[in-house]
Write a protein that holds these residues in place. Structure first.
Motif: not given
Length: 133
Positions: A49-52, A85-90
């Protein structure tokens, strides 16, 4: 041209404003969702998700440039992330912050969703921007 408002009686948002006011007579661009596809149509950053999010921001820059605007003139976004997951959204929000997009700060909503339009797509951002004279 753009007045960003943080309401003093509400809990202060971390890196965005509660509202953005654009004066009448200003040109606005309403952008379709920016997605994590490369110029050849392949998904960038499968499973990441970060690279995207980085690719989505790069594509958003291209969209804005095509209409004569830039990240600094974005007044509102919706950031969609396939996760509960809040960590992924963050982590995705950190990419938004570091891009300069939230420098306004702009008004934004971060949303965890079940799926998006392309197979494997994890991030999408819609935006509204002022097109400066």
């Amino acid at each position: 041209m753009i007045r960003r408002v943080t309401v003093p009686t509400l809990f202060p948002p971390p890196t965005y404003s509660h509202a953005s006011v654009v004066e009448a007579g200003t040109r606005l661009a309403f952008l379709a969702g920016s997605v994590p596809l490369g110029p050849d149509g392949t998904l960038v950053g499968p499973g990441d998700p970060v690279r995207q999010a980085e690719q989505v921001i790069a594509n958003l820059r291209e969209q804005l440039d095509a209409v004569g605007s830039d990240l600094a003139h974005v007044v509102a976004t919706d950031v969609y992330v396939v996760s509960g997951e809040p960590a992924v959204l963050s982590a995705v929000w950190s990419v938004v912050e570091s891009s300069g997009l939230s420098a306004g700060p702009h008004s934004s909503t971060l949303i965890g969703v079940a799926c998006l339009g392309y197979t494997g797509q994890l991030v999408e951002i819609t935006a509204t921007a002022v097109v400066p004279e």
